[in-house]
Structures are given as C-alpha cells and as structure tokens.
Design a protein around this motif. Sequence first.
Motif, short mmCIF file in Angstrom:
data_model
loop_
_atom_site.label_atom_id
_atom_site.label_comp_id
_atom_site.label_asym_id
_atom_site.label_seq_id
_atom_site.Cartn_x
_atom_site.Cartn_y
_atom_site.Cartn_z
N SER A 1 0.83 -1.19 0.00
CA SER A 1 0.00 0.00 0.00
C SER A 1 0.87 1.25 0.00
CB SER A 1 -0.91 0.01 1.23
OG SER A 1 -1.58 1.25 1.34
N ALA A 2 0.51 2.20 -0.87
CA ALA A 2 1.26 3.46 -0.95
C ALA A 2 1.13 4.29 0.31
CB ALA A 2 0.78 4.27 -2.15
N SER A 3 0.10 4.04 1.11
CA SER A 3 -0.13 4.82 2.32
C SER A 3 0.59 4.26 3.54
CB SER A 3 -1.63 4.91 2.62
OG SER A 3 -2.16 3.60 2.84
N GLY A 4 1.25 3.10 3.40
CA GLY A 4 1.89 2.46 4.53
C GLY A 4 3.41 2.51 4.49
N ASP A 5 4.02 1.63 5.28
CA ASP A 5 5.48 1.60 5.39
C ASP A 5 6.08 0.35 4.75
OD1 ASP A 5 4.64 -0.40 7.09
OD2 ASP A 5 5.58 0.45 8.88
N GLY A 6 5.27 -0.36 3.95
CA GLY A 6 5.76 -1.57 3.28
C GLY A 6 5.60 -2.84 4.08
#
Length: 363
Positions: free
Chosen positions: A338-343
């Motif tokens: 997700s682009a909104s997370g930290d991987g």
Amino acid sequence: MKRIVLILALVSGAVFYACGQSSSGPLANVRAVVVNSLGENLSLIHAGDPVTVTKDAVVVGSAPNQALLFGSEILVISSTSNSLEVIDPETWTVARQYNLGEGCSPYLMAITSNDLLLVTCFASNQLLKVDPLVEMSENPVIETLDMPTGSDLLPFNAQTPGHARPQGVAIVGNRAYVTLSNLGDDWMPAGPGLVLVVDIAAWTKDKIIELGKTNPAMIYKPNSDKSRLYVPCTGAFDGTGVVEVLDSASETIANTIEIGGAPGRMWIDKEGNAWVGDQLDGRVLRFTVSNDQVGDAIMLCPSDYNAGIYDYISDVATDGQGTVFAACFATDQVKMFSASGDGSDAVSLEVGDGPVALLVPQK
C-alpha cells in the motif's frame, strides 16, 4: 536466488515508464506485466483474491529491457538480440518482431506524437527513430542520430574521452531528452552525467545539459506537470545518489534532490509521491514532488553480500489506486504494498527470472 555482480546493474537494468496505459480490453484483469530479463519472457500478475501469476506468458527477445503500451499492442525491446517485439495481448503472442540493427543494444524507448518510437542504442551510441507498424519485411528504422563524442562529452581527462552510452529518453512536444551515462572503456564514468536535447523534426542535437552527478539512468516524465523531468543519478554507488529535476521550458536543472542510495528507475503517482528503486540495495526510496521532500526508504529485498547476493529494485510503479509494485531483480519477485503504509503489508509474488521492468495498467 542468483548471484549478481555489480557491473550488471550498471549496464543491463531498465524500466517501463509511459503514460496513458489502458485498464480496458485484454489488460482489464491484468494488474501488471513483468519483463523478465534473464528468463527472456513476460509474466502476468492477475487481478483477484488471491493474486495469481502466469509465468512465461510470452517468450520475447534476448535480455528484454522494457515494455510499453502502444495502442492495442505491447512493445518490448530486447538488448542482446537487438530486437523489437510487438505483442498481441489478446492472444499473448508475438505478432511482429523487428531487428533494430546489429550492435545497437536497444535500452529504452518513448513514443512520439506521430506514433513513432525513439530508441536509445547503448552499444552503438545512437538514437533511432522507429516505425513499429511497418511490415516485417521492411526496415523499421527511419533515421539514426549519432550521439556526441570526444570533447562534447566534457571528459574528465581530455586525452581519454568516453562513450555517450545513451540510456533514458523522454519526449516533451517536439523535443527529446536523452540521458548519456558517459562511460569509459572500463565502464566507469569518463565525464559528468549529461542530457542531450534533440529536435525530433529537424533530427538535430541542439543542446547538452551537464548534470551534477555521474551515471544518470532513465529520464522520467510524469503524467502530470509536463514541464518537469526527473533524472535519477547513481553517482559512484556510494549511497550519495540524487534525482536531478530538469525544467524542460528553460532546459536547465531546476533542483537537485539528495535522495541517497543509488536511484535508478522511478514513478510518480497521482498524489504526487515519487517512488524510486535503489540499485544499491532492495529499497524503495521516495520523495514528495510538491516540495521535493525526501521521505523514509522502504526496505523490501535486502542484499546479502556475504552470500554473494546483490538484490536491488529494478523497477517500481503504482496502479492509480494506491498499490505500489516493486521488482526485486535477484530474488525473482515483485512486491505489492500500500502506498499509504510503510511496506510492512507487502505481498511477495514469484514472477520469473530477473524481473527488470514493469508495465502497470492504470485503474
């Protein structure tokens, strides 16, 4: 896993970077097309829960570098076979294949406003103008343009100038911008990184822009803000890489983003987040284009130098709906997160041998 030496990353990495990808038709249920350089084929990542992968969906040329959507077809350039493959995604077969010239080593391509291709030739130091719609019995190469040589490359040592070694190409209006890695016979930088400006209609070399770092890779044109181009430069692979921001209106360097690592291929999403593959390690570097602020890197596939494993992010792209795709070259995987997370939510997909480029349909 494979053992990969560092020099491979310098001369064989590539990326897909184009706008206008379609999510309709045969690509409607494809989340990503993966170009496998060592496997010499394409793999397909399908939509669904769970996500599935079709490996070896299409056999292409030798050492493919890039895939690009061209109307209803997909174009692939292959370096060591000096070829252009035209893929029919309805049947996932090679509809046409063209020879771009022995010794060319095609690296990256971009589409002109009149549906021709500009192709960089890494080995022969040329830029090609190519028609991908001609009959296979015809020569697809319309024109060739020799890259700068000698003193025009601003060599560090005037007695030993290097070779242009063009890699990336981006098109803005009737101007093409070509990155010159400027390497000597030892494959080390013989001069600064350069961007050559070409008048496509006149087919002339109009200007050379000097960069502040060596080893420029691709040149990226985002889907928005057409005036800004981005040139990742790895430098000496010592962790001090930068992304140069080129203003195409003035044809000058407007800013330098000290992103670190060894930035290679990149993508900018609709929200203005820039995702950059680190060729020094398996990290995704990132910055925000509104203020060029560098964010925290995301580690996805770390190298294990003690075991001789050199992994790196060979390409990165997003799908327009908040999912990031990153290709890990040595471990044969694509990571989705997700682009909104930290991987930390990354899903690992086994895709084939040496994934080097991604074509991600925009949703």
